[in-house]
Design an enzyme around this catalytic site. Sequence first.
Site, PDB file in Angstrom:
ATOM      1  N   GLU A  83     -99.330  41.303 -41.828  1.00 38.02           N
ATOM      2  CA  GLU A  83     -98.131  41.583 -42.482  1.00 38.02           C
ATOM      3  C   GLU A  83     -97.042  40.891 -41.716  1.00 38.02           C
ATOM      4  O   GLU A  83     -96.359  41.204 -40.837  1.00 38.02           O
ATOM      5  CB  GLU A  83     -97.885  43.110 -42.251  1.00 38.02           C
ATOM      6  CG  GLU A  83     -96.542  43.646 -42.775  1.00 38.02           C
ATOM      7  CD  GLU A  83     -96.204  45.168 -42.650  1.00 38.02           C
ATOM      8  OE1 GLU A  83     -96.929  45.853 -41.810  1.00 38.02           O
ATOM      9  OE2 GLU A  83     -95.087  45.673 -43.067  1.00 38.02           O
ATOM     10  N   LYS A 111    -100.171  41.744 -46.350  1.00 36.98           N
ATOM     11  CA  LYS A 111     -99.160  42.772 -46.702  1.00 36.98           C
ATOM     12  C   LYS A 111     -97.945  41.851 -46.615  1.00 36.98           C
ATOM     13  O   LYS A 111     -97.263  42.071 -45.297  1.00 36.98           O
ATOM     14  CB  LYS A 111     -99.450  43.764 -45.663  1.00 36.98           C
ATOM     15  CG  LYS A 111     -98.140  44.806 -45.998  1.00 36.98           C
ATOM     16  CD  LYS A 111     -98.624  46.271 -45.136  1.00 36.98           C
ATOM     17  CE  LYS A 111     -97.518  47.183 -45.526  1.00 36.98           C
ATOM     18  NZ  LYS A 111     -98.030  48.588 -44.879  1.00 36.98           N
TER      19      LYS A 111
HETATM   20  P1  13P Z   1     -92.431  50.445 -45.611  1.00 34.81           P
HETATM   21  O1  13P Z   1     -93.165  50.943 -47.052  1.00 34.81           O
HETATM   22  O2  13P Z   1     -91.638  51.759 -45.624  1.00 34.81           O
HETATM   23  O3  13P Z   1     -91.657  49.243 -45.568  1.00 34.81           O
HETATM   24  O4  13P Z   1     -93.648  50.695 -44.702  1.00 34.81           O
HETATM   25  C1  13P Z   1     -94.714  49.946 -44.715  1.00 34.81           C
HETATM   26  C2  13P Z   1     -95.263  49.314 -43.469  1.00 34.81           C
HETATM   27  O5  13P Z   1     -96.261  49.454 -42.996  1.00 34.81           O
HETATM   28  C3  13P Z   1     -94.271  48.760 -42.700  1.00 34.81           C
HETATM   29  O6  13P Z   1     -94.952  48.168 -41.591  1.00 34.81           O
END
Ligand code: 13P
Length: 343
Positions: free
Chosen positions: A177, A219
């Site tokens: 991510e 992500k």
């Molecule tokens: P949000 O969808 O609230 O951005 O959270 C997703 C997430 O895992 C952030 O690390």
Amino acid sequence: MTTTDLETTARALVAGGKGILAADETVSTVSKRLEAHRIESTADSRRAYREMFFTTPGIAEFLSGVILQDETIRQRSSKGTRLADVLAQQGILPGIKVDHGAKPLAGSLGETVTEGLDGLRDRLKEYRGMGARFAKWRAAIAIGDKRPSSACVSANAHALARYAALCQEEGLVPIVEPEVLMDGSHPIERCEEATGAVLHPVFDALFDQRLSLEGLLLKPNMIISGRECSREAAVDEVAQATLRCLRRHVPVAVPGIVFLSGGQNHVVATEHLNAINRLDGPKPWKLTFSYGRALQDEALRAWLGKRENVDAGQQAFYHRAQCDSAAALGQYTSAMEVERAIA
Ligand code: 13P
């Protein structure tokens, strides 16, 4: 676990219009969210909050996985079942956030690098023993004057790749991510440019660390205008820019892309995902959701920490997950919001 097992898990996480609930806020973050609604944050109220989501009747129709956090994976439901088992019993894969958060990057003015590599191999072994099948590590990258810097991007890309390699070694599918934050007044074009400039070195680093791309998920943020930008890009513009950026930077071997919501309004996050999936042209990966706030916010407002509101919270959550699941298939319509308002 073999590469094939990792690929099977990664594909299962993005199959059939299902997506992931990110319920992995740290104790301090979830406490802020609860306290904003005057709900006292204790280990038990946090457990009750998560249990409301995990026991929502029928939710496995829309959720393939849930990302937990260290406290939650060790907790038991009110009926005494481990929360990870509450999920697994419904066919929902438990995952675990394993980073230790974004910390100030030495020598930079305000940028961060995500830490948590020390001792990670042992922690992954423990989480695997507790039933986790996948993991998550988030890098937070800001747009601003001379930002993101190459120092910030390369440090985060390297950490993401080392985390991901350790996960695959331990049989956990890594969710990678690299979040380009929506804070700022920049236009959508700047978000596209910065996200591309982050994704490219991230995949370079994954290649260097010999990751199996088939056994991981990306992500990313969607390509949107900055929160304070004077012109908010239209839904179609977001969809086109997002898909263009991903096509340019994400190898076809990656089975799925699971978007974060990043502070977008919950309905807008659904509309964006739907529009992305409805675009013509090649979409070689599954494109679905791994939302935190956009899946939880309505349910939190309906629940307010009260036992008698659990049903209302679950109904709100079910509806949002249903909309997001439809969006992952490009089948969402605004009528789905009206149906709920009437119901
Ligand atoms: P949000 O969808 O609230 O951005 O959270 C997703 C997430 O895992 C952030 O690390």
